[in-house]
Design an enzyme around this catalytic site. Structure first.
Site, PDB file in Angstrom:
ATOM      1  N   ASN A   1      -0.992  -3.161  -6.150  1.00  0.00           N
ATOM      2  CA  ASN A   1      -0.943  -2.643  -4.778  1.00  0.00           C
ATOM      3  C   ASN A   1      -2.196  -1.799  -4.567  1.00  0.00           C
ATOM      4  O   ASN A   1      -2.284  -0.680  -5.053  1.00  0.00           O
ATOM      5  CB  ASN A   1       0.335  -1.794  -4.606  1.00  0.00           C
ATOM      6  CG  ASN A   1       0.381  -1.096  -3.255  1.00  0.00           C
ATOM      7  OD1 ASN A   1      -0.436  -1.370  -2.382  1.00  0.00           O
ATOM      8  ND2 ASN A   1       1.343  -0.200  -3.098  1.00  0.00           N
ATOM      9  N   TRP A   2      -3.137  -2.372  -3.840  1.00  0.00           N
ATOM     10  CA  TRP A   2      -4.422  -1.672  -3.663  1.00  0.00           C
ATOM     11  C   TRP A   2      -4.306  -0.499  -2.694  1.00  0.00           C
ATOM     12  O   TRP A   2      -5.231   0.290  -2.574  1.00  0.00           O
ATOM     13  CB  TRP A   2      -5.482  -2.645  -3.129  1.00  0.00           C
ATOM     14  CG  TRP A   2      -5.904  -3.709  -4.088  1.00  0.00           C
ATOM     15  CD1 TRP A   2      -5.328  -4.018  -5.298  1.00  0.00           C
ATOM     16  CD2 TRP A   2      -7.002  -4.611  -3.932  1.00  0.00           C
ATOM     17  NE1 TRP A   2      -6.007  -5.056  -5.886  1.00  0.00           N
ATOM     18  CE2 TRP A   2      -7.036  -5.441  -5.067  1.00  0.00           C
ATOM     19  CE3 TRP A   2      -7.961  -4.799  -2.931  1.00  0.00           C
ATOM     20  CZ2 TRP A   2      -7.987  -6.450  -5.233  1.00  0.00           C
ATOM     21  CZ3 TRP A   2      -8.910  -5.803  -3.078  1.00  0.00           C
ATOM     22  CH2 TRP A   2      -8.923  -6.613  -4.234  1.00  0.00           C
ATOM     23  N   LYS A   3      -3.216  -0.430  -1.965  1.00  0.00           N
ATOM     24  CA  LYS A   3      -3.028   0.618  -0.937  1.00  0.00           C
ATOM     25  C   LYS A   3      -4.225   0.584   0.036  1.00  0.00           C
ATOM     26  O   LYS A   3      -4.807  -0.480   0.237  1.00  0.00           O
ATOM     27  CB  LYS A   3      -2.811   1.979  -1.596  1.00  0.00           C
ATOM     28  CG  LYS A   3      -1.669   1.922  -2.614  1.00  0.00           C
ATOM     29  CD  LYS A   3      -1.168   3.257  -3.075  1.00  0.00           C
ATOM     30  CE  LYS A   3      -0.053   3.038  -4.101  1.00  0.00           C
ATOM     31  NZ  LYS A   3       0.582   4.276  -4.544  1.00  0.00           N
TER      32      LYS A   3
ATOM     33  N   HIS B   1       8.010   0.687   0.653  1.00  0.00           N
ATOM     34  CA  HIS B   1       7.286   1.604  -0.241  1.00  0.00           C
ATOM     35  C   HIS B   1       7.537   3.042   0.222  1.00  0.00           C
ATOM     36  O   HIS B   1       7.575   3.310   1.424  1.00  0.00           O
ATOM     37  CB  HIS B   1       5.791   1.278  -0.217  1.00  0.00           C
ATOM     38  CG  HIS B   1       5.047   1.905  -1.348  1.00  0.00           C
ATOM     39  ND1 HIS B   1       4.759   3.246  -1.379  1.00  0.00           N
ATOM     40  CD2 HIS B   1       4.573   1.392  -2.512  1.00  0.00           C
ATOM     41  CE1 HIS B   1       4.126   3.531  -2.505  1.00  0.00           C
ATOM     42  NE2 HIS B   1       4.009   2.417  -3.214  1.00  0.00           N
TER      43      HIS B   1
ATOM     44  N   GLU C   1       5.638   5.483   0.385  1.00  0.00           N
ATOM     45  CA  GLU C   1       4.578   6.024   1.244  1.00  0.00           C
ATOM     46  C   GLU C   1       4.827   5.643   2.704  1.00  0.00           C
ATOM     47  O   GLU C   1       4.499   6.399   3.619  1.00  0.00           O
ATOM     48  CB  GLU C   1       3.206   5.521   0.754  1.00  0.00           C
ATOM     49  CG  GLU C   1       2.810   6.208  -0.550  1.00  0.00           C
ATOM     50  CD  GLU C   1       1.823   5.440  -1.398  1.00  0.00           C
ATOM     51  OE1 GLU C   1       1.217   4.458  -0.922  1.00  0.00           O
ATOM     52  OE2 GLU C   1       1.656   5.820  -2.579  1.00  0.00           O
TER      53      GLU C   1
ATOM     54  N   GLU D   1      10.345   2.447  -8.098  1.00  0.00           N
ATOM     55  CA  GLU D   1       9.192   3.356  -8.088  1.00  0.00           C
ATOM     56  C   GLU D   1       9.688   4.779  -7.853  1.00  0.00           C
ATOM     57  O   GLU D   1       9.870   5.184  -6.696  1.00  0.00           O
ATOM     58  CB  GLU D   1       8.221   2.963  -6.968  1.00  0.00           C
ATOM     59  CG  GLU D   1       7.632   1.578  -7.109  1.00  0.00           C
ATOM     60  CD  GLU D   1       6.262   1.483  -6.472  1.00  0.00           C
ATOM     61  OE1 GLU D   1       5.352   0.967  -7.131  1.00  0.00           O
ATOM     62  OE2 GLU D   1       6.077   1.953  -5.329  1.00  0.00           O
TER      63      GLU D   1
ATOM     64  N   GLY E   1       1.195   7.993  -8.301  1.00  0.00           N
ATOM     65  CA  GLY E   1      -0.100   8.654  -8.137  1.00  0.00           C
ATOM     66  C   GLY E   1      -0.184  10.033  -8.767  1.00  0.00           C
ATOM     67  O   GLY E   1      -1.117  10.784  -8.497  1.00  0.00           O
TER      68      GLY E   1
ATOM     69  N   SER F   1       2.361   5.396 -11.784  1.00  0.00           N
ATOM     70  CA  SER F   1       1.423   5.803 -12.846  1.00  0.00           C
ATOM     71  C   SER F   1       1.486   4.883 -14.062  1.00  0.00           C
ATOM     72  O   SER F   1       1.365   5.336 -15.201  1.00  0.00           O
ATOM     73  CB  SER F   1       1.650   7.268 -13.251  1.00  0.00           C
ATOM     74  OG  SER F   1       1.402   8.118 -12.154  1.00  0.00           O
TER      75      SER F   1
ATOM     76  N   GLY G   1      -0.508   0.703  -8.856  1.00  0.00           N
ATOM     77  CA  GLY G   1      -1.333   1.248  -7.782  1.00  0.00           C
ATOM     78  C   GLY G   1      -2.753   1.480  -8.265  1.00  0.00           C
ATOM     79  O   GLY G   1      -3.550   0.545  -8.408  1.00  0.00           O
ATOM     80  N   GLY G   2      -3.078   2.728  -8.554  1.00  0.00           N
ATOM     81  CA  GLY G   2      -4.449   3.112  -8.909  1.00  0.00           C
ATOM     82  C   GLY G   2      -5.085   2.233  -9.973  1.00  0.00           C
ATOM     83  O   GLY G   2      -6.258   1.860  -9.863  1.00  0.00           O
TER      84      GLY G   2
HETATM   85  P1  13P Z   1       0.246   4.408  -8.911  1.00  0.00           P
HETATM   86  O1  13P Z   1       0.227   3.323  -9.962  1.00  0.00           O
HETATM   87  O2  13P Z   1      -1.092   4.768  -8.392  1.00  0.00           O
HETATM   88  O3  13P Z   1       1.055   5.580  -9.363  1.00  0.00           O
HETATM   89  O4  13P Z   1       1.029   3.781  -7.645  1.00  0.00           O
HETATM   90  C1  13P Z   1       2.201   3.110  -7.842  1.00  0.00           C
HETATM   91  C2  13P Z   1       2.584   2.470  -6.562  1.00  0.00           C
HETATM   92  O5  13P Z   1       2.890   3.146  -5.611  1.00  0.00           O
HETATM   93  C3  13P Z   1       2.566   1.004  -6.509  1.00  0.00           C
HETATM   94  O6  13P Z   1       3.144   0.540  -5.341  1.00  0.00           O
END
Ligand code: 13P
Length: 258
Positions: free
Chosen positions: A9-11, A96, A98, A168, A174, A214, A235-236
């Site tokens: 997930n590149w966000k 998600h 977020e 999640e 994050g 993470s 994510g990251g």
């Molecule tokens: P991180 O891996 O950056 O913690 O993000 C996880 C995430 O929200 C994937 O959708």
């Protein structure tokens, strides 16, 4: 044991050229691998078509990060499931944290989004998970059960079977604070048990339940080795090709060890 899924997930990250470089680097990185892991790359909307083009020559699949709860029409700025499909997305992240937190997405909206995606034959990657305060008061199992009851368990079995679940925990996203393998396994087993109680053992077993929060190349192996963890939503760490490929390698190792 079934295969694993590693989804990135590149966000809201990368410019057009950075996205192109990252897609090509992922494609090159997995080029020589005989993969049993399904890889899903979820870039921002404007890069979906490019991702779909690169994926044709490569072994990954393409997903979006969001979809409108509406079907079509006068909804300025919205992106419909039909548009996602026509741009090459076969998967889409929904629910998600977020989006629930920053964009006030309600259970009603999430239900409509899932329905719109299923109508277009797009597989929802549906996110659930508790906040820190909820875990600290030991409410995490109830929170996740409520989320499933309120947003997914109305689906007939034939539709539920098309859903991927991502657990999640919000406190792990994050933050660098990954759930321990024990915490992940315990929650994934709980989710699988709820699916079995609602549907049946076969559906519970075949549903993919990914871990997100993470997850990186250092902890992926021990997380993916857990019996009920079917892979990760990253994510990251999905923004660096080498790191993402190491995570894919961790999934491959788990498959081979079983
Ligand atoms: P991180 O891996 O950056 O913690 O993000 C996880 C995430 O929200 C994937 O959708």
């Amino acid at each position: 044991m079934k295969n694993k899924i590693v989804a990135g997930n590149w966000k809201m990250n990368t410019s057009f050229s950075e996205a192109e470089d990252l897609l090509v680097a992922i494609a090159e990185g997995i080029n020589d691998m005989i993969l049993e892991t399904d890889i899903i790359v979820c870039p921002p909307f404007p890069y979906l078509e490019m991702a779909a083009d690169v994926s044709e020559e490569s072994g990954f699949l393409v997903g979006a990060q969001n979809v409108s709860s509406e079907k079509a029409g006068a909804y300025t700025g919205e992106i419909s499931a039909t548009m996602l499909k026509s741009a090459g997305a076969d998967f889409c992240i929904v629910g998600h944290s977020e989006r629930r937190i920053h964009f006030n997405e309600s259970d009603e909206m999430l239900i409509k989004k899932v329905n719109n995606l299923l109508d277009e034959d797009i597989i929802p990657i549906f996110c659930i998970g508790e906040q820190l305060a909820e875990r600290e008061s030991n409410k995490q199992f109830q929170v996740v059960e409520n989320q499933l009851n309120n947003t997914l368990f109305h689906l007939p079995e034939s539709d539920f079977e098309r859903i991927i679940i991502a657990y999640e925990p919000v406190w792990a996203i994050g933050t660098g604070k990954t759930a321990t393998p024990q915490q992940a396994q315990e929650m994934h087993a709980h989710i699988r048990k709820l699916i079995e109680e609602k549907y049946n053992l076969k559906t519970a077993y075949s549903t993919y339940i990914l871990y997100g929060g993470s997850c990186n190349s250092k902890n992926a192996l021990e997380l993916f080795a857990c019996q009920d963890v079917d892979g990760g939503l990253i994510g990251g760490a999905s923004l660096k090709a080498e790191e993402f490929i190491e995570i894919i390698n961790a999934a491959e190792t788990c498959i081979k060890n079983n």
